[in-house]
Motif scaffolding. Structure first.
Motif, PDB file in Angstrom:
ATOM      1  N   ASP A   1      -7.387   2.186   0.959  1.00 52.57           N
ATOM      2  CA  ASP A   1      -7.367   1.158   2.047  1.00 52.57           C
ATOM      3  C   ASP A   1      -7.184   1.490   3.241  1.00 52.57           C
ATOM      4  OD1 ASP A   1      -7.356  -1.237   3.737  1.00 52.57           O
ATOM      5  OD2 ASP A   1      -6.801  -2.512   2.009  1.00 52.57           O
TER       6      ASP A   1
ATOM      7  N   ASP B   1      -6.169  -5.323  -4.543  1.00 53.04           N
ATOM      8  CA  ASP B   1      -7.535  -5.139  -4.585  1.00 53.04           C
ATOM      9  C   ASP B   1      -8.009  -5.589  -5.959  1.00 53.04           C
ATOM     10  OD1 ASP B   1     -10.318  -4.217  -5.169  1.00 53.04           O
ATOM     11  OD2 ASP B   1      -9.815  -2.590  -3.956  1.00 53.04           O
TER      12      ASP B   1
ATOM     13  N   HIS C   1       0.877  -1.098  -0.069  1.00 54.57           N
ATOM     14  CA  HIS C   1      -0.101  -0.072  -0.063  1.00 54.57           C
ATOM     15  C   HIS C   1       0.756   1.191  -0.008  1.00 54.57           C
ATOM     16  CE1 HIS C   1      -3.585  -2.238   0.517  1.00 54.57           C
ATOM     17  NE2 HIS C   1      -2.879  -3.169   1.468  1.00 54.57           N
TER      18      HIS C   1
END
Lengths: 337, 337
Positions: free
Chosen positions: A281, B281, A21
């Motif tokens: 996220d 994702d 991320h």
């Protein structure tokens, strides 16, 4: 045109990173000095629910909060994204009672309470959730209170040109050190106008909120620190963070991986932090970053880190409960001062 | 050390990008030529469930599939991540019957069926899901079949050193044009060994599978194209993709934003595609990318694009059902040939 971001969180499996991320972080002091960063501090991103303390602010600064007799816990729920726990729903009902409105005035829409017990209680009772259970019902009741106090329309309170919204936007711009025109506009999940600011401006606004050089700023930051359970709820990051370092931290997460914080600094200007996880996220991408930023800034000691461990790193388990990987932050704040 | 990726999907709100999903893509022909790419084609990533066609392959190539009398639909469910629909559960039960084992032999763990109706039917009947409902139960029954056919232990079939696993790994390496030692190992959500390969190697393996120069490769790719509903299920990308362009496409998604595809090319070598969404994702990050890659490669005509529109782009709606944003792909494949 992609965001200018850096890898912040690694998702490990079998000895290698499977996913990552990315995001950007700005740490700014209450004088507007960038203290530290990762990625682009000028990244413009929607604060989403991280704007709630600033959406509460005019209610306090105008004197309306006192005129209407709101308690500190009620102010905290207005600044919060609550879980629909009984105390949250009761607080929002009380706010509406004091304003002389019913839940029908809330235009936030309806969703099940975030809190699992509260959701289960509704199911068992065969009841549907109401607008009161919406995590944003505190904010909406606070906007209605501002409208009523100023003798304005309560029907059009979500219109970006409604005076309540204009005042909120002007105050946020002022605290962020930018002009109103520099704030980008969108519509939030609960239908209120939402605000896009450079990370450094959002961080500055959080620093000034927490530095509390004016009464209104002080009241908002202090009610959030005093009632962390009203800002989110049991088992949620904002609540557990503010409990772990009492009276030192204002924390308010938002959707799509946004997070804003203010840090009280002894004998110095407060710090503000704005974090955007690029992929949106906020849990797997966001939680480890929030903890790691605070650790690197020296806000969390070993005891606090132990208390917050489940937000910092966690094992990935599979359908048989085997541990097959791990989530953890891996970045260093670049110090600018 | 961050992945070398590019922004692939944009999440819009109020006229600006709020979030983005990054990733890397390799398009390789069956001769091993890189045809097009985005980001790093040497990015090493776990195929997760995208490996299932290759985990089925030795069952077919050894002749065991014929010896045990498996139907084409049963082979397709072995290569699939099924939804736990009645036809899926029945197929896995039939496979186990032919192997002479019960569901107790499956070591995949238990989760509720992906299919909402199937899950609801269990709830209404007051029944718990079994290992048969696990989306990987086809693959596990196929591995057990390989073990039984070879007279090997059925208890240790998940051990990376079990001959069934070794054979699968060797064959995948061979098809990917790499050595077995170059395959990284982890444990998947259903406890089987999972494989990390460079994207270009995974894409080559999918190209060769679909190019079908050998009987076993042909059988696996053809059963997947013939029974797309067994590879995933109603309302799922793999199934709807293979239905939209019949007999032209092998599609197999995996967890954490992985996606593998093979494309039949008239009068030329088949193409293989491997996609990794860096943040994991697979829906918001992955679905629009899969469609856009196929569109740019000329695989989807206007009719197919219309049919697949809901996977390509969709509005973001809020708690009152207002459209406040949009998800859409935005990238261009870089042509290498």
């Amino acid at each position: 045109m992609a965001f200018e971001t850096e890898a912040l969180v690694e998702v490990w499996r079998g000895g290698r990173v499977e996913s990552e991320h990315r995001g950007a972080i700005a740490v700014v002091d209450a004088n507007g000095q960038v203290i530290a960063h990762v990625g682009d501090v000028d990244l413009v991103s929607y604060l989403r629910s991280s704007a709630k303390p600033f959406q509460l602010l005019p209610l306090v600064e105008s004197g309306a909060a006192d005129r209407l007799g709101f308690t500190d816990a009620e102010l905290a729920v207005i600044a919060g994204s609550h879980s629909g726990e009984p105390r949250h729903v009761a607080a929002v009902q009380s706010i509406l009672d004091k304003v002389g409105l019913s839940e029908d005035a809330l235009q936030c829409g309806v969703h099940m309470p975030f809190n699992a017990e509260a959701a289960q209680a509704l199911r068992v009772a065969g009841r549907e959730p109401t607008a009161l259970h919406n995590n944003c019902s505190g904010k909406h009741s606070g906007m209605l209170a501002q409208a009523v106090d100023r003798g304005l329309s309560i029907h059009a309170y979500l219109d970006p040109q409604h005076p309540v919204q204009v005042t909120i936007r002007q105050r946020l711009a002022e605290l962020g050190g930018i002009t109103v025109d520099e704030i980008g506009m969108g519509v939030d999940g609960c239908s209120v106008p939402c605000f896009a600011l450079p990370l450094r401006a959002a961080a500055l606004a959080f620093a000034r909120l927490t530095d509390a050089r004016e009464d209104g700023l002080r009241r908002v930051s202090r009610v959030m620190m005093a009632y962390p359970e009203m800002v989110a709820g049991e088992g949620r990051l904002d609540t557990d963070l503010m409990r772990a370092v009492p009276n030192r931290l204002v924390s308010k997460g938002g959707a799509e991986g946004y997070h804003g914080m203010g840090i009280v600094v002894k004998d110095g200007p407060a710090l503000g932090v704005a974090i955007k996880i690029a992929d949106g996220d906020g849990r797997r991408g966001g939680h480890p970053v929030v903890i790691e930023v605070l650790r690197q800034l020296g806000v969390l000691d070993e005891a606090a880190l132990a208390q917050l461990q489940s937000y910092r790193t966690w094992p990935i388990t599979n359908h048989r409960g085997l541990e097959v990987g791990e989530v953890r932050a891996n970045f260093s704040l670049i110090r600018d001062v």
